[in-house]
Each structure stands twice: as structure tokens, then as C-alpha cells.
Write an enzyme that holds these catalytic residues in place. Sequence first.
Site, PDB file in Angstrom:
ATOM      1  N   GLY A  29       0.781  -1.208   0.001  1.00 27.32           N
ATOM      2  CA  GLY A  29      -0.091   0.130  -0.018  1.00 27.32           C
ATOM      3  C   GLY A  29       0.950   1.289  -0.019  1.00 27.32           C
ATOM      4  N   GLY A  68       0.223  -5.019   0.297  1.00 23.68           N
ATOM      5  CA  GLY A  68      -0.974  -4.598  -0.392  1.00 23.68           C
ATOM      6  C   GLY A  68      -1.184  -5.382  -1.782  1.00 23.68           C
ATOM      7  N   ASP A  71      -2.208  -7.842   6.764  1.00 23.96           N
ATOM      8  CA  ASP A  71      -3.466  -7.651   6.654  1.00 23.96           C
ATOM      9  C   ASP A  71      -3.941  -7.945   5.138  1.00 23.96           C
ATOM     10  OD1 ASP A  71      -2.220  -5.562   5.271  1.00 23.96           O
ATOM     11  OD2 ASP A  71      -3.366  -3.668   5.903  1.00 23.96           O
TER      12      ASP A  71
HETATM   13  C1  QUE Z   1       6.573  -3.032   5.044  1.00 24.21           C
HETATM   14  C2  QUE Z   1       5.501  -2.955   4.342  1.00 24.21           C
HETATM   15  C3  QUE Z   1       5.734  -1.943   2.978  1.00 24.21           C
HETATM   16  C4  QUE Z   1       7.244  -1.365   2.778  1.00 24.21           C
HETATM   17  C5  QUE Z   1       7.890  -1.987   3.653  1.00 24.21           C
HETATM   18  C6  QUE Z   1       8.055  -2.816   4.786  1.00 24.21           C
HETATM   19  C7  QUE Z   1       4.691  -1.553   2.379  1.00 24.21           C
HETATM   20  C8  QUE Z   1       5.088  -0.638   1.293  1.00 24.21           C
HETATM   21  C9  QUE Z   1       6.254  -0.470   1.019  1.00 24.21           C
HETATM   22  C10 QUE Z   1       6.804   0.503  -0.120  1.00 24.21           C
HETATM   23  C11 QUE Z   1       7.908   0.062  -0.975  1.00 24.21           C
HETATM   24  C12 QUE Z   1       8.564   1.042  -1.970  1.00 24.21           C
HETATM   25  C13 QUE Z   1       7.623   2.201  -2.418  1.00 24.21           C
HETATM   26  C14 QUE Z   1       6.518   2.504  -1.727  1.00 24.21           C
HETATM   27  C15 QUE Z   1       6.264   1.560  -0.568  1.00 24.21           C
HETATM   28  O1  QUE Z   1       7.251  -0.663   1.660  1.00 24.21           O
HETATM   29  O2  QUE Z   1       3.570  -1.813   2.351  1.00 24.21           O
HETATM   30  O3  QUE Z   1       5.848   3.869  -1.836  1.00 24.21           O
HETATM   31  O4  QUE Z   1       8.157   2.784  -3.341  1.00 24.21           O
HETATM   32  O5  QUE Z   1       4.171  -0.089   0.285  1.00 24.21           O
HETATM   33  O6  QUE Z   1       8.864  -3.026   5.401  1.00 24.21           O
HETATM   34  O7  QUE Z   1       4.255  -3.264   4.695  1.00 24.21           O
END
Ligand code: QUE
Length: 355
Positions: free
Chosen positions: A69, A123, A154
Site C-alpha cells: 500500500g 498490499g 492485513d
Molecule cells: C513493510 C511494508 C511496506 C514496505 C516496507 C515494509 C509497504 C510498502 C512499501 C513501499 C515500498 C516501496 C515504495 C513504496 C512503498 O514498503 O506496504 O511507495 O516505493 O508499500 O517493511 O508493509
Amino acid sequence: MTDRGTDEISFRRTGIGGFVVFTRPKALNALTLGMIRAYEPTLADWAKDANLRHVVQWGDGGKSFCAGGDVRAVCDAGLAAKRSGRADPLTRDFFFEEYRLNRRLARFPKPIVSIVDGICMGGGVGLSVHGRYRVATERTLFAMPESAIGLFPDVGGSFFLPRLPGRMGDFLGLTGERIKAADMLHLGLATHYVESAKLPDLIKALESESADVVLKRFHSDPGPATLPALQAQIDRCFAPRTVEGILAALDAEGSEWASKLAARLRKMSPTSLKVSLRQLEEGAGLSIEDALRMEFRLVQRCMAADDFYEGIRAVLIDKDHAPKWKPATLAEVSAADVARYFAPLADGDELTFVD
Ligand code: QUE
């Protein structure tokens, strides 16, 4: 039919297929509220489209299906709300609408083919795991990493994780372990393996042929899985029904594998670990709807607490990977503290579903 595509998600209706592409490659296709709001009504239309036989979805850029997400945006909104004393709708609406989408995908009346080429975490798992077919490639990386950011597994983790063999769901959901195609196939998290070079032809074939026939033809052997050799240790170490018990079992194991896992768990949010363990126990007996309703209660409690914001700071903003959790130790998180996360929300605040 309306095209609700945006710069973040595209929809194409060709032949017998509905084709969905996540188009935020620079953010590893992390799921935004805008993407959810475009996707949900498109699925509702496609469910009624008599000429549509299946939905096919993948992520643009060759690196990621969907990394999770857009928790950075949710974190920013929640922090601004805390400072101003005014509620921000994003900390509610994002999860409310994401979980509703998860449920629509789970109950979609036709096959959904997720082409999981690259990162599929959090997500992204919720977008793919509830559909009929999940195609893994040599680039696939799967994980439920939420306990590292002060959340819990989740997007329907309460539903699919407890249904994995033995204690595998507790292992994946608590540790955030990353697994690849062969292990996903072994666990049923993937249904097929296709080399990424063959994906353009696979997608083309799905414009005119049924998904089961096409996938059978493109499927190949991903090589040996690693988890079967670990299943007995996983079942032993994750059998205790308290987080403290699991840590003691890992310490008692005396292997490098177990001591590394114990060290990893000791860096995670104590509240997240205890909430997650109970969540996975409860989820074993719930429908997907009841599982998501429970998760919505939990995530709203997480939004009102501190660990999520600290987890995002430590992992995605400052990247120091040294979060200061509140409370900081397992001993300070009582059963009553955990139980408060599971209590129903106020009337009118609960997650509801529409058909
Ligand atoms: C746990 C997570 C997420 C995470 C790292 C975690 C997560 C998530 C992102 C993420 C990674 C790269 C992106 C971004 C989000 O990292 O849910 O926008 O460019 O979306 O340890 O749950």
C-alpha cells in the site's frame, strides 16, 4: 464502457479479457487510493460483462507487481491529523476501500490471473492472492512485511495465512520472510510458473483463449523449493501460542537459521507481533469478509497508536531501520492491550461491503 484509467492504473478490454496494469513503476507500483477508486468500479462493470471471461493484472516496469500500500501517504496524512487535532480521512478511507477491493477480488465471479513478475508484498499480495490464478516468474519476491512497520499482515492475511500448511502462516506473517517462485508454488501461493521472457505471449494468448488452457501451456518447472526442508523446524518453533514462547523455541533450536529469525523478530514492534499472532489464530475460523472486518478494526487501532508512524520513519523515510517502539518490550504489552485492538469500532465505523 467507461474507461476509468489514470496515470497510476490502466484498463484495457480486449477479446475475452479485461487487462489491468499498475503504472507507478518508480514507486514499485505501490497501491494508492486513486488506483483503488478506479479499479473497484471497473471490476463491478466487468463482473456484468458477458463477453469478459477473465481479468489479467500485472505491474509496469519489470521490477514489481505491487510493493504494498502507499503507506507513506497514509503516514503523512495521519501525522498531519495528529498535529492539527483534525481527523484526516485517508487513514480510514485508504484501508476501508483497499479491504473492500480485496473482498471484491476474492468474490469476483470469473478467474483473475495475476502476473506476479517482481516484488509482491503486503498490499500487492492482497491484490493477487485472493484471485484464482497467480503466475510467478524468476523475478518474483513475495512477503507479508507489515510487522516491520508497526502493522500486521492485513489485506486478507488473516484469511490466507492460517490456511497454509502447519505453522507456515505464522512464520511468514510474523517474520516477513521473503520467498521466491518455487516456494510460492509449493505453498499454493502461486499456481503457475512462467519465465518472464514468455509473458508478452502469455498476455496476448489471454485475449482469445481461456485462462486454464493458456496457463497449462506456458507453465514450466521453477526448480526445487527450500521450505519443505524447513517445515518441521517452522512447525516446532511457531507452535507456542505466545510471542515469548516462539522466541524461546527459536532460542532453544540452536541453529543459525533460528537465531537469525529470533534476532529479526526482536527488532519488530512488540505490539505488532502480539496483535499479529492473535489475528492469525482468529482468522483460521473466519470468512474473508469477517477476516477483513477484523483487520479493519486492527488497522484503525494502529492508526491511533504510534508504532506505524515510527515504522514508516525507520524503514521508508530515514531508512535507519532502528525504530523506537512504544511500548519497547513484549513484557509491556499485556493481553488486555492486545484485546483492545480487537474490540468492535463505534457503530457506523465498521468495514461494510457492497455488491
Ligand atoms: C513493510 C511494508 C511496506 C514496505 C516496507 C515494509 C509497504 C510498502 C512499501 C513501499 C515500498 C516501496 C515504495 C513504496 C512503498 O514498503 O506496504 O511507495 O516505493 O508499500 O517493511 O508493509
